[in-house]
Motif scaffolding. Structure first.
Motif, mmCIF file in Angstrom:
data_model
loop_
_atom_site.group_PDB
_atom_site.id
_atom_site.type_symbol
_atom_site.label_atom_id
_atom_site.label_comp_id
_atom_site.label_asym_id
_atom_site.label_seq_id
_atom_site.Cartn_x
_atom_site.Cartn_y
_atom_site.Cartn_z
ATOM 1 N N GLY A 47 1.839 12.262 -8.295
ATOM 2 C CA GLY A 47 0.433 11.135 -9.008
ATOM 3 C C GLY A 47 0.618 10.745 -10.593
ATOM 4 O O GLY A 47 0.323 9.472 -10.202
ATOM 5 N N ASP A 48 0.532 11.671 -11.470
ATOM 6 C CA ASP A 48 0.821 11.351 -12.817
ATOM 7 C C ASP A 48 1.728 11.349 -12.899
ATOM 8 O O ASP A 48 1.476 10.188 -14.132
ATOM 9 C CB ASP A 48 -0.195 12.265 -13.338
ATOM 10 C CG ASP A 48 -1.126 13.332 -13.312
ATOM 11 O OD1 ASP A 48 -2.390 12.816 -13.462
ATOM 12 O OD2 ASP A 48 -1.495 14.524 -12.418
ATOM 13 N N MET A 50 2.633 8.620 -10.939
ATOM 14 C CA MET A 50 2.974 7.059 -10.699
ATOM 15 C C MET A 50 2.229 6.378 -12.108
ATOM 16 O O MET A 50 2.261 5.463 -12.158
ATOM 17 C CB MET A 50 2.006 7.433 -9.435
ATOM 18 C CG MET A 50 1.919 6.105 -8.819
ATOM 19 S SD MET A 50 1.221 6.341 -7.353
ATOM 20 C CE MET A 50 2.287 7.234 -6.018
ATOM 21 N N ALA A 51 0.997 6.629 -12.097
ATOM 22 C CA ALA A 51 -0.165 6.465 -12.962
ATOM 23 C C ALA A 51 0.965 6.685 -14.636
ATOM 24 O O ALA A 51 0.444 5.172 -14.947
ATOM 25 C CB ALA A 51 -1.287 7.843 -13.498
ATOM 26 N N THR A 54 3.005 3.386 -14.305
ATOM 27 C CA THR A 54 2.332 2.210 -13.528
ATOM 28 C C THR A 54 1.494 1.849 -15.718
ATOM 29 O O THR A 54 0.887 0.072 -15.435
ATOM 30 C CB THR A 54 1.153 2.422 -13.106
ATOM 31 O OG1 THR A 54 1.295 3.012 -12.048
ATOM 32 C CG2 THR A 54 -0.023 1.147 -12.679
ATOM 33 N N GLY A 232 2.595 2.543 -6.828
ATOM 34 C CA GLY A 232 1.545 2.151 -8.377
ATOM 35 C C GLY A 232 1.595 1.161 -8.691
ATOM 36 O O GLY A 232 -0.118 0.686 -9.056
ATOM 37 N N TYR A 235 -0.801 -0.253 -6.161
ATOM 38 C CA TYR A 235 -2.126 0.377 -6.020
ATOM 39 C C TYR A 235 -3.128 -0.330 -7.441
ATOM 40 O O TYR A 235 -4.253 -0.492 -6.998
ATOM 41 C CB TYR A 235 -1.631 1.375 -5.494
ATOM 42 C CG TYR A 235 -3.104 2.478 -5.745
ATOM 43 C CD1 TYR A 235 -3.592 2.250 -4.531
ATOM 44 C CD2 TYR A 235 -3.915 2.632 -7.184
ATOM 45 C CE1 TYR A 235 -4.809 2.887 -4.303
ATOM 46 C CE2 TYR A 235 -5.645 3.233 -6.851
ATOM 47 C CZ TYR A 235 -6.163 3.911 -5.848
ATOM 48 O OH TYR A 235 -6.511 4.388 -5.796
ATOM 49 N N PHE A 241 -6.299 0.375 -12.662
ATOM 50 C CA PHE A 241 -5.431 0.919 -12.497
ATOM 51 C C PHE A 241 -6.819 2.352 -13.398
ATOM 52 O O PHE A 241 -6.826 1.498 -14.652
ATOM 53 C CB PHE A 241 -4.437 1.189 -13.895
ATOM 54 C CG PHE A 241 -4.075 2.011 -14.631
ATOM 55 C CD1 PHE A 241 -2.567 2.088 -14.291
ATOM 56 C CD2 PHE A 241 -4.371 2.817 -15.989
ATOM 57 C CE1 PHE A 241 -2.287 3.342 -14.394
ATOM 58 C CE2 PHE A 241 -3.743 3.332 -16.255
ATOM 59 C CZ PHE A 241 -2.914 4.089 -15.265
ATOM 60 N N TYR A 246 -4.747 8.397 -9.530
ATOM 61 C CA TYR A 246 -3.516 8.531 -9.078
ATOM 62 C C TYR A 246 -3.613 9.535 -9.208
ATOM 63 O O TYR A 246 -3.111 10.166 -7.830
ATOM 64 C CB TYR A 246 -2.564 7.397 -10.206
ATOM 65 C CG TYR A 246 -2.093 6.021 -10.530
ATOM 66 C CD1 TYR A 246 -1.752 5.648 -9.556
ATOM 67 C CD2 TYR A 246 -3.614 5.318 -11.120
ATOM 68 C CE1 TYR A 246 -1.395 4.663 -9.578
ATOM 69 C CE2 TYR A 246 -3.136 4.292 -11.158
ATOM 70 C CZ TYR A 246 -2.293 3.677 -10.042
ATOM 71 O OH TYR A 246 -2.203 2.258 -10.586
ATOM 72 N N LEU A 249 -4.208 10.219 -5.380
ATOM 73 C CA LEU A 249 -3.362 9.979 -4.702
ATOM 74 C C LEU A 249 -2.237 11.131 -4.238
ATOM 75 O O LEU A 249 -2.097 10.854 -2.739
ATOM 76 C CB LEU A 249 -2.294 8.659 -5.448
ATOM 77 C CG LEU A 249 -3.900 7.933 -5.155
ATOM 78 C CD1 LEU A 249 -2.646 5.912 -5.783
ATOM 79 C CD2 LEU A 249 -3.853 6.846 -3.973
#
Length: 337
Positions: A47-48, A50-51, A54, A232, A235, A241, A246, A249
């Motif tokens: 998740g991180d 992905m952040a 993004t 990401g 989303y 954001f 994230y 998620l």
């Protein structure tokens, strides 16, 4: 006309948002299942990372906008910044693999050790993202926000109930479909994809066949980076954001991968849509739909909402617990976590 109004209301507030959300989860869950099946550990930094990917896209978006490059063909500028986000994410994941995960693979550490290492990567990645982006919400969508609005839909159909389709939702669904088809083609038709599948099925036999494990690892992280950045970014365009979102998620993405069967790409996709529709359906207020369907005088007076929206992650957690207790191999009989 009343059943059509009910269907339109359901589509506008539940079906289309769930389909878009499920597509975003599917891209993320595919990355989880690839890492688990090939590298054999649960990537808790998913998740991180992905952040972070993004955030790189957002940085590229703001740079392009500062240069006067905006809204290509009415689409979000972020689409032009995705290649920059991909480069950053691929470099970051390959660096993390070289500095952290490679050592534990070399000494044949237990999967739990790799999981703990991924937790360390998660905290570092989270700190980097917050350092550059802060903790607040960042909106970076531009272009035509709606393909059609509620008023346009009503004028065209003559129905009392309206429906709107946001560009981010349409982009998400179309992109996810294209990426899924491309991924399955790659895994089943290309030499590199077949090498990944062979390595996943039997590592020792794959090594005896001359497959280069480091090349398989590099390709796995590269594909994961592509899935993370796309998921990401889509989303973020859809919901905005915020780094912590994230991290949240991570649970539904893991639930999707486990529900479908860890190691099964098709399972990750099916699991993602099941989780998305379960979250949206259980927390959806069905009153509006049943008002159209029930006879006059019998319309519901309550919201007909099984759980408040704040409890949607509880739904995901319940699904995860039930699967782990009664069918730990998932729908498509994948590997056990």
């Amino acid at each position: 006309m009343e059943p059509l109004n009910a269907l339109v209301s359901l589509s506008n507030f539940m079906l289309i948002p769930a389909l878009a959300y499920g597509s975003q989860l599917a891209l993320g869950a595919l990355g989880i299942t690839l890492i688990f099946s090939i590298l054999r550990f649960a990537h808790f930094a998913h998740g991180d990372t992905m952040a972070l990917g993004t955030a790189a896209v957002i940085g590229g978006t703001f740079f392009l906008q500062a240069q006067g490059i905006t809204e290509p063909f009415g689409l979000p500028t972020a689409l032009l910044a995705i290649p920059f986000g991909l480069l950053v994410m691929i470099a970051y994941l390959l660096t993390a693999d070289k500095l952290v995960y490679k050592y534990f693979r070399k000494v044949k550490a237990k999967p739990l050790t790799l999981v703990m290492a991924s937790l360390g990567v998660m905290f570092v990645t989270n700190g980097i993202t917050r350092l550059f982006m802060g903790v607040g919400e960042t909106r970076f969508e531009d272009g035509n926000r709606f393909l059609f609005t509620v008023r346009e839909f009503r004028d065209f159909t003559g129905l009392a109930e309206g429906m709107a389709l946001r560009s981010a939702q349409a982009l998400t669904i179309i992109t996810a479909l294209v990426v899924m088809v491309a991924l399955f083609w790659f895994l089943n038709r290309t030499r590199s994809g077949k090498s990944m599948r062979a390595y996943s099925d039997n590592e020792d036999l794959a090594l005896l066949s001359g497959i280069n494990p480091e090349r398989v690892v590099m390709i796995t992280w590269t594909i994961t980076a592509i899935l993370l950045v796309l998921a990401g970014t889509l989303y973020g365009l859809d919901k905005g954001f915020r780094p912590f979102n994230y991290f949240q998620l991570l649970l539904p993405m893991f639930a999707a991968a486990i529900l479908g069967g860890l190691g099964s790409p098709i399972g990750a996709i099916v699991g993602a849509y099941v989780v998305a529709f379960a979250e949206m359906g259980i927390t959806y207020a069905w009153r509006r739909v049943f008002t159209y369907l029930m006879p006059e005088g019998l319309e519901p007076t309550s919201m007909m909402q099984l759980l408040p929206v704040d409890y949607k992650f509880a739904v995901t957690f319940a699904i995860l617990v039930i699967v782990l207790l009664f069918r730990p191999t998932g729908i498509f009989k994948g590997k056990v976590l």
